[in-house]
Design an enzyme around this catalytic site. Structure first.
Site, PDB file in Angstrom:
ATOM      1  N   CYS A  36       0.920  -1.192  -0.204  1.00  0.00           N
ATOM      2  CA  CYS A  36       0.084   0.143   0.035  1.00  0.00           C
ATOM      3  C   CYS A  36       1.024   1.071   0.013  1.00  0.00           C
ATOM      4  CB  CYS A  36      -0.779  -0.114   1.137  1.00  0.00           C
ATOM      5  SG  CYS A  36      -1.826   1.520   1.402  1.00  0.00           S
ATOM      6  N   CYS A  39       0.365   3.670   2.820  1.00  0.00           N
ATOM      7  CA  CYS A  39       0.512   3.070   4.022  1.00  0.00           C
ATOM      8  C   CYS A  39       2.211   3.593   4.399  1.00  0.00           C
ATOM      9  CB  CYS A  39       0.178   1.790   3.879  1.00  0.00           C
ATOM     10  SG  CYS A  39      -1.447   1.224   3.757  1.00  0.00           S
TER      11      CYS A  39
END
Length: 111
Positions: A36, A39
């Protein structure tokens, strides 16, 4: 993303999740994954926040590894942040945040 021993962030899993929630008064929880992009972008922001706020324990839960925790909190997208006070969820936010937004997110007294 490997667990850094010098990090102020706690990596939680099925084994230490419940005990940490019971022990700490206020916990911003970051649900993330290695694949991600947002993230990964949040990593340095979280590290800085965790090192500057000694009275708040920041935790990370890897969505790819901690399936039971992800199901329990019904995490649908990443990154996702949940603020837990005295073991209970008080709010959540989906997506990346700036340092200022993270500080505001954790200011539970202003609500």
């Amino acid at each position: 993303m490997k667990n850094n021993q010098d990090s102020a962030i706690l990596d939680l899993d099925d084994k230490n999740f419940d005990s940490t929630l019971k022990k700490e008064k206020l916990i911003p929880k970051d649900f993330w994954a290695e694949w991600c992009g947002p993230c990964i972008m949040m990593s340095s922001i979280l590290e800085k926040f965790a090192s500057e706020t000694k009275d708040i324990k920041v935790t990370k839960e890897n969505a790819a590894i901690n399936k039971k925790i992800i199901e329990k909190y019904q995490i649908k997208g990443l990154p996702q942040f949940i603020l837990v006070k005295n073991g209970k969820e008080i709010k959540r936010f989906a997506g990346a945040m700036t340092q200022a937004a993270l500080i505001k997110f954790c200011d539970y007294k202003s609500e």
